[in-house]
Design a protein around this motif. Structure first.
Motif, short mmCIF file in Angstrom:
data_model
loop_
_atom_site.label_atom_id
_atom_site.label_comp_id
_atom_site.label_asym_id
_atom_site.label_seq_id
_atom_site.Cartn_x
_atom_site.Cartn_y
_atom_site.Cartn_z
N ILE A 102 0.87 -1.18 0.00
CA ILE A 102 0.00 0.00 0.00
C ILE A 102 0.90 1.22 0.00
O ILE A 102 1.67 1.45 0.94
CB ILE A 102 -0.93 0.00 1.23
N VAL A 103 0.81 2.01 -1.07
CA VAL A 103 1.69 3.17 -1.27
C VAL A 103 0.93 4.45 -0.94
O VAL A 103 -0.14 4.70 -1.49
CB VAL A 103 2.21 3.22 -2.72
N THR A 104 1.49 5.24 -0.04
CA THR A 104 0.88 6.50 0.37
C THR A 104 1.76 7.66 -0.12
O THR A 104 2.86 7.45 -0.63
CB THR A 104 0.76 6.57 1.90
N PRO A 105 1.28 8.90 0.02
CA PRO A 105 2.12 10.04 -0.39
C PRO A 105 3.46 10.07 0.36
O PRO A 105 4.45 10.56 -0.17
CB PRO A 105 1.25 11.25 -0.05
N SER A 106 3.47 9.55 1.58
CA SER A 106 4.71 9.51 2.35
C SER A 106 5.41 8.18 2.07
O SER A 106 5.20 7.19 2.77
CB SER A 106 4.42 9.64 3.85
N SER A 107 6.23 8.19 1.03
CA SER A 107 6.82 6.93 0.57
C SER A 107 8.32 6.82 0.84
O SER A 107 8.98 5.93 0.31
CB SER A 107 6.56 6.76 -0.93
N PRO A 130 4.48 -8.06 -7.26
CA PRO A 130 4.04 -6.99 -6.34
C PRO A 130 2.72 -6.39 -6.84
O PRO A 130 2.56 -6.13 -8.03
CB PRO A 130 5.17 -5.96 -6.43
N VAL A 131 1.80 -6.21 -5.94
CA VAL A 131 0.54 -5.54 -6.25
C VAL A 131 0.58 -4.21 -5.52
O VAL A 131 0.47 -4.17 -4.28
CB VAL A 131 -0.67 -6.38 -5.82
N LEU A 132 0.79 -3.14 -6.25
CA LEU A 132 0.90 -1.81 -5.64
C LEU A 132 -0.46 -1.14 -5.64
O LEU A 132 -1.09 -0.98 -6.69
CB LEU A 132 1.89 -0.95 -6.43
N ILE A 189 6.85 5.54 -7.87
CA ILE A 189 7.16 4.40 -7.00
C ILE A 189 7.12 3.11 -7.79
O ILE A 189 7.87 2.17 -7.54
CB ILE A 189 6.17 4.34 -5.83
N ALA A 190 6.26 3.07 -8.79
CA ALA A 190 6.14 1.85 -9.59
C ALA A 190 7.43 1.54 -10.33
O ALA A 190 7.67 0.37 -10.70
CB ALA A 190 4.99 1.99 -10.59
N ASP A 191 8.30 2.53 -10.53
CA ASP A 191 9.58 2.29 -11.22
C ASP A 191 10.47 1.35 -10.42
O ASP A 191 11.33 0.67 -11.00
CB ASP A 191 10.30 3.62 -11.47
N PHE A 192 10.30 1.34 -9.09
CA PHE A 192 11.12 0.46 -8.25
C PHE A 192 10.61 -1.00 -8.31
O PHE A 192 11.30 -1.91 -7.86
CB PHE A 192 11.10 0.94 -6.80
N PHE A 193 9.42 -1.18 -8.85
CA PHE A 193 8.82 -2.53 -8.96
C PHE A 193 8.34 -2.71 -10.40
O PHE A 193 7.14 -2.66 -10.68
CB PHE A 193 7.65 -2.68 -8.00
N PRO A 194 9.27 -2.88 -11.33
CA PRO A 194 8.91 -2.88 -12.76
C PRO A 194 7.89 -3.94 -13.16
O PRO A 194 7.17 -3.76 -14.14
CB PRO A 194 10.26 -3.11 -13.47
N SER A 195 7.82 -5.03 -12.42
CA SER A 195 6.87 -6.09 -12.78
C SER A 195 5.52 -5.94 -12.08
O SER A 195 4.65 -6.81 -12.19
CB SER A 195 7.46 -7.46 -12.43
#
Length: 365
Positions: free
Chosen positions: A267-272, A292-294, A304-310
């Motif tokens: 779960i990605v929030t503005p404070s990442s 990963p399910v973001l 942030i999704a760039d750190f989890f390309p898949s």
């Protein structure tokens, strides 16, 4: 036969209601010996018909049933007709068929006949439910464990205590769990479709692994609400969800992700900042092709999704329940579950009996 209204189905006498055969207790008393004789004849006829129906179910009763002699058959029929409970006729019939078709070991034939005659229908039902709990991973009311057979054999209360003592005295349970004899009696006396979790209104865990839930903003109200919603939605389809976690080191991350489902939710929030700081902890899972399910909460940075390309990215817009449904749908897709497909038990066949031979009564071996 008399026209006394007390003798007809539906007639009421104070608090007494006539039974299925068509007589009330007071009606029988007033009817005399002839009426009671007629009542018993109808009762025996109905029980015999149910016994035969169950015994011939599936047309598998052998023409020459060497395992069930004529004397055995008559003894079982006599036990059925003398039983205080009319409804047990089906169980007697199925047991007769199981013995005749060699589904019951010869040394257990008489112990099982005796045991069935010695328990009530309610006790047989408790044994059936405990059997199902023993052989399936039933979902408990809370937590990610499983229901135990003892959950269906509660000791509290006069009747429950008596039921347990009776079942244990006949070697059908031991320490509030079905013994080998108890399990064999259940499979011999109940139809296969009665031995599934669905048959007793229970559900099973779809998968042994746990879905990790990760967030580095665990005090955020929106994160907590979404985590709870995912837990509930996943539970409804038989998926286990781990507690919300924020791994700080490699050991913690390994404990969280090893042995888990082949995906994890972040779960990605503005404070990442904390998530970015600890992103390397997830690399071993990514190397194993875990997905990963973001879930991008409102205001979260798309980068942030760039750190989890898949990663599979889900927008966290809508109510927690709506987002949770999207998350669980993705997870089920990863596991190969169709969202429209009803869940099946973990095993279609009950596993082999695993009790020690000591569970079988002395002299039955």
């Amino acid at each position: 036969m008399t026209d006394d209204p007390n003798l007809h189905v539906g007639a009421r006498l104070g608090s007494l209601v006539v039974d299925a055969v068509g007589y009330s207790p007071l009606g029988l008393l007033k009817g005399g010996v002839d009426l009671i004789t007629d009542y018993l004849a109808q009762l025996n006829k109905r029980r015999y018909e149910e016994f035969v129906r169950a015994a011939l179910e599936g047309n598998v009763f052998p023409e020459n049933a060497e395992a069930l002699t004529a004397a055995d058959f008559v003894a079982m029929l006599r036990a059925c007709l003398s039983d205080v409970e009319d409804e047990k006729a089906t169980l007697y019939g199925r047991l007769a068929k199981s013995i005749a078709t060699n589904l019951v070991p010869p040394q257990l034939k008489y112990p099982m006949m005796t045991a069935l005659g010695g328990i009530t229908l309610a006790q047989a039902e408790k044994l059936r439910r405990a059997y199902i709990a023993r052989n399936h991973t039933l979902i408990p009311k809370q937590g990610s464990g499983r229901k135990d057979p003892s959950d269906f054999l509660p000791p509290e209360g006069l009747v429950n205590s008596w039921d347990i003592d009776k079942l244990a005295g006949l070697s059908l349970i031991k320490e509030r769990k079905p013994t080998e004899l108890g399990q064999r009696l259940v499979t011999a006396s109940f139809a296969p479709e009665q031995l599934t979790p669905d048959a007793i209104g229970e559900r099973v865990w779809r998968s042994e692994g746990t879905l990790p839930m990760i967030s580095y903003e665990m005090s955020d109200a929106g994160v907590v609400a979404l985590s709870n919603a995912v837990n509930l939605e996943a539970r409804n389809v038989g998926l286990k969800v781990g507690p919300l976690a924020a791994p700080q080191d490699t050991r913690h991350a390994q404990m969280l992700l090893l042995g888990a489902l082949p995906c994890f939710v972040v779960i990605v929030t503005p404070s990442s900042d904390h998530l970015i700081k600890h992103k390397a902890l997830f690399q071993p899972a990514l190397d194993r092709k875990a997905l990963p399910v973001l879930v991008m909460m409102e205001g979260a940075s798309p980068s942030i999704a760039d750190f989890f390309p898949s990663a599979q990215v889900i927008e966290g817009l809508g109510t927690p329940a709506e987002v949770a449904r999207r998350v669980v749908s993705v997870v089920r897709g990863v596991l190969g579950h169709s969202p429209a497909q009803p869940l099946e038990p973990l095993t279609s066949e009950p596993p082999m009996f695993r009790d020690d031979q000591d569970d079988v009564p002395a002299g039955a071996t």
